[in-house]
Design a protein around this motif. Structure first.
Motif, short mmCIF file in Angstrom:
data_model
loop_
_atom_site.label_atom_id
_atom_site.label_comp_id
_atom_site.label_asym_id
_atom_site.label_seq_id
_atom_site.Cartn_x
_atom_site.Cartn_y
_atom_site.Cartn_z
N LEU A 101 3.96 -7.96 14.16
CA LEU A 101 4.12 -7.00 12.88
C LEU A 101 4.80 -5.55 13.29
O LEU A 101 4.76 -4.93 14.08
CB LEU A 101 2.76 -6.58 12.55
N VAL A 102 5.80 -5.30 12.59
CA VAL A 102 6.65 -4.34 12.47
C VAL A 102 6.42 -3.38 11.25
O VAL A 102 6.96 -3.88 10.23
CB VAL A 102 8.23 -4.58 12.88
N VAL A 103 6.07 -2.26 11.41
CA VAL A 103 5.49 -1.75 10.49
C VAL A 103 6.25 0.12 10.36
O VAL A 103 5.88 0.44 11.39
CB VAL A 103 3.93 -1.31 10.28
N HIS A 104 6.85 0.38 9.46
CA HIS A 104 7.42 1.69 9.29
C HIS A 104 6.67 2.49 8.14
O HIS A 104 6.03 2.04 7.42
CB HIS A 104 8.76 1.83 8.94
N THR A 105 6.88 3.81 8.39
CA THR A 105 6.13 4.57 7.42
C THR A 105 7.04 5.43 6.58
O THR A 105 6.36 6.45 5.87
CB THR A 105 5.10 5.77 8.16
N SER A 106 8.16 4.89 6.46
CA SER A 106 9.27 5.85 5.57
C SER A 106 9.01 5.57 4.17
O SER A 106 8.89 4.46 3.81
CB SER A 106 10.69 5.25 5.85
N GLY A 107 9.12 6.78 3.21
CA GLY A 107 8.99 6.47 1.93
C GLY A 107 10.18 6.05 1.42
O GLY A 107 10.22 5.18 0.36
N ARG A 108 11.32 6.26 1.94
CA ARG A 108 12.66 5.78 1.39
C ARG A 108 12.90 4.39 1.48
O ARG A 108 13.57 3.99 0.56
CB ARG A 108 13.87 7.00 2.10
N TYR A 109 12.36 3.88 2.46
CA TYR A 109 12.80 2.41 2.87
C TYR A 109 11.66 1.53 2.30
O TYR A 109 10.72 1.85 2.59
CB TYR A 109 13.21 2.19 4.25
N ALA A 169 -7.71 4.50 3.08
CA ALA A 169 -6.69 4.70 2.07
C ALA A 169 -6.77 3.76 1.06
O ALA A 169 -7.12 2.58 1.44
CB ALA A 169 -5.55 5.43 2.50
N GLU A 170 -6.12 4.31 -0.22
CA GLU A 170 -5.75 3.26 -1.18
C GLU A 170 -4.33 2.49 -1.05
O GLU A 170 -3.50 3.46 -1.26
CB GLU A 170 -6.17 3.63 -2.54
N PRO A 171 -3.96 1.33 -0.93
CA PRO A 171 -2.47 0.83 -1.20
C PRO A 171 -2.07 0.55 -2.46
O PRO A 171 -2.78 0.32 -3.29
CB PRO A 171 -2.81 -0.44 -0.30
N VAL A 172 -0.97 0.84 -2.71
CA VAL A 172 -0.30 0.59 -4.04
C VAL A 172 0.87 0.03 -3.90
O VAL A 172 1.64 0.30 -3.25
CB VAL A 172 0.02 2.20 -4.83
N VAL A 173 1.31 -1.09 -4.37
CA VAL A 173 2.43 -1.89 -4.09
C VAL A 173 3.46 -1.35 -4.79
O VAL A 173 3.59 -0.99 -6.07
CB VAL A 173 2.18 -3.45 -4.65
N ILE A 174 4.43 -1.22 -4.03
CA ILE A 174 5.82 -0.41 -4.84
C ILE A 174 6.98 -1.68 -4.34
O ILE A 174 7.19 -2.01 -3.07
CB ILE A 174 6.42 0.90 -4.01
N GLU A 175 7.83 -1.97 -5.37
CA GLU A 175 8.78 -3.08 -5.30
C GLU A 175 10.00 -2.57 -4.31
O GLU A 175 10.18 -1.28 -4.32
CB GLU A 175 9.50 -3.55 -6.63
N GLU A 176 10.56 -3.33 -3.48
CA GLU A 176 11.68 -3.10 -2.66
C GLU A 176 12.77 -1.99 -3.43
O GLU A 176 13.08 -1.10 -2.83
CB GLU A 176 12.39 -4.18 -2.00
N GLU A 177 13.30 -2.50 -4.47
CA GLU A 177 14.29 -1.75 -5.20
C GLU A 177 13.80 -0.30 -5.74
O GLU A 177 14.56 0.44 -6.16
CB GLU A 177 14.97 -2.72 -6.38
N ARG A 179 11.72 1.49 -4.17
CA ARG A 179 11.40 2.58 -3.01
C ARG A 179 12.23 3.99 -3.24
O ARG A 179 11.71 5.15 -3.21
CB ARG A 179 11.81 2.13 -1.64
N PRO A 180 13.55 4.18 -3.38
CA PRO A 180 14.34 5.43 -3.75
C PRO A 180 13.63 6.21 -4.56
O PRO A 180 13.55 7.52 -4.61
CB PRO A 180 15.74 4.94 -3.64
N LEU A 181 13.44 5.64 -5.71
CA LEU A 181 12.85 6.37 -7.05
C LEU A 181 11.36 6.93 -6.69
O LEU A 181 11.01 7.93 -7.08
CB LEU A 181 13.19 5.49 -8.28
N TYR A 182 10.72 5.88 -6.16
CA TYR A 182 9.40 6.41 -5.76
C TYR A 182 9.11 7.58 -4.82
O TYR A 182 8.60 8.51 -5.08
CB TYR A 182 8.73 4.98 -5.15
N HIS A 183 10.24 7.57 -3.88
CA HIS A 183 10.27 8.67 -2.97
C HIS A 183 10.73 10.12 -3.48
O HIS A 183 10.29 11.06 -3.32
CB HIS A 183 11.11 8.21 -1.66
#
Length: 316
Positions: A101-109, A169-177, A179-183
């Motif tokens: 498992l490779v997990v990152h914590t970036s908001g952008r990606y 914490a609470e997970p919220v699903v963000i679609e791949e495309e 992520r930039p607007l979410y961040h």
């Protein structure tokens, strides 16, 4: 990959942390509290070493290849701009392992940035904590009030969600495309709030107010709470009232003060506020036109632009 520790509960993982910054040390401690074993952490700076020692006592500081070789879950908590090069570089070294498992914590990606690891058979997950971190133990108490933006392939999305839930914490699903607007939304809310507070505090300090934080604190806290509870229905102030005369007075005061960044921010936010108030019927068309006229720069100008401390004085 080494076999799991027989003393761990079923489903527990050996976690390796790359980047013992504020986020990595805290999330590592949260995963450890959930029963996972933190098998190693990378830390270079004195601050990172201190955080690792305080939040992850007993966890060895290891080189990156050693962490990846030993970990079942690799947590990447490095700056956004460093993430693609790190993942690609480790792929060139043949470090990533199938099934890891490779997990990152970036908001952008999302998970696209983990493509080189995925090509080696690793499982990519993106879990971004929507909170600010101090890098101290008090952050652990804030996790239960926070959400994480989660992106992962559908088959392993439950794993990403479970990791977040295990940290409280609470997970919220963000679609791949998305992520930039979410961040961008999060950065606009958080980072720009800090800038606005700093600019307002500077204006008050320039006027001789000794404790701007004590003056602004109750006002900003109440405004934030009201905005979150009532949305734009909580809007008050001269723009929402259509009080163009007051807006003009504000503008004249800012034009005459050596704070060009604050002037620019005030005018921009006031225009955005007026436009949104018009769209929602808070302002009449006539009120909106009056406010926007008060905020408009003359054609061909951007208004005064004097760096702080260099504004010309009155003519002699």
């Amino acid at each position: 990959m080494p076999p799991g520790d027989a003393t761990r509960r079923p489903g527990r993982l050996g976690v390796g942390i790359i980047g013992a910054g504020r986020v990595g040390a805290v999330l590592g401690a949260a995963l450890r509290a959930a029963g996972h074993a933190v098998i190693g952490v990378s830390a270079v700076s004195a601050a990172s070493l201190e955080r690792a020692e305080n939040l992850l006592p007993g966890v060895p500081v290891l080189e990156l290849p050693d962490i990846i070789e030993r970990a079942e879950l690799v947590l990447l908590t490095v700056p956004d701009d460093a993430l693609p090069e790190l993942v690609e570089g480790l792929a060139r070294l043949g470090s990533w392992q199938a099934g890891q498992l490779v997990v990152h914590t970036s908001g952008r990606y999302g998970i696209g940035v983990l493509g080189p690891a995925r090509a080696a058979g690793a499982i990519p997950l993106a879990i971004h904590p929507v909170m600010t971190f101090t890098g101290m133990s008090l952050d652990l108490g804030r996790l239960p009030d926070s959400m994480f933006g989660v992106t992962a392939p559908s088959a392993v999305l439950p794993i990403a969600q479970a990791l977040v839930v295990e940290m409280g914490a609470e997970p919220v699903v963000i679609e791949e495309e998305s992520r930039p607007l979410y961040h961008a939304a999060l950065a606009h809310a958080s980072n720009h709030l800090v800038t606005i507070a700093a600019q307002s505090a500077q204006l008050l300090a320039d006027l001789g107010v000794e404790h701007p934080d004590r003056m602004l604190g109750p006002l900003m806290k109440a405004s934030l709470e009201n905005a979150l509870a009532s949305g734009e229905g909580a809007l008050t102030g001269p723009v929402a009232r259509g009080d163009a005369g007051t807006v003009v007075a504000h503008r004249e005061a800012l034009d005459g003060h050596d704070a060009p960044d604050t002037r620019q921010a005030y005018l921009g936010m006031a225009r955005a506020t007026a436009e949104r108030a018009l769209e929602r019927g808070v302002l009449s068309p006539a009120q909106g036109a009056s406010i926007l006229a008060a905020l408009a720069d003359p054609p061909g100008t951007g208004g005064p632009r004097h760096p702080r401390g260099t504004r010309p004085g009155p003519p002699s």
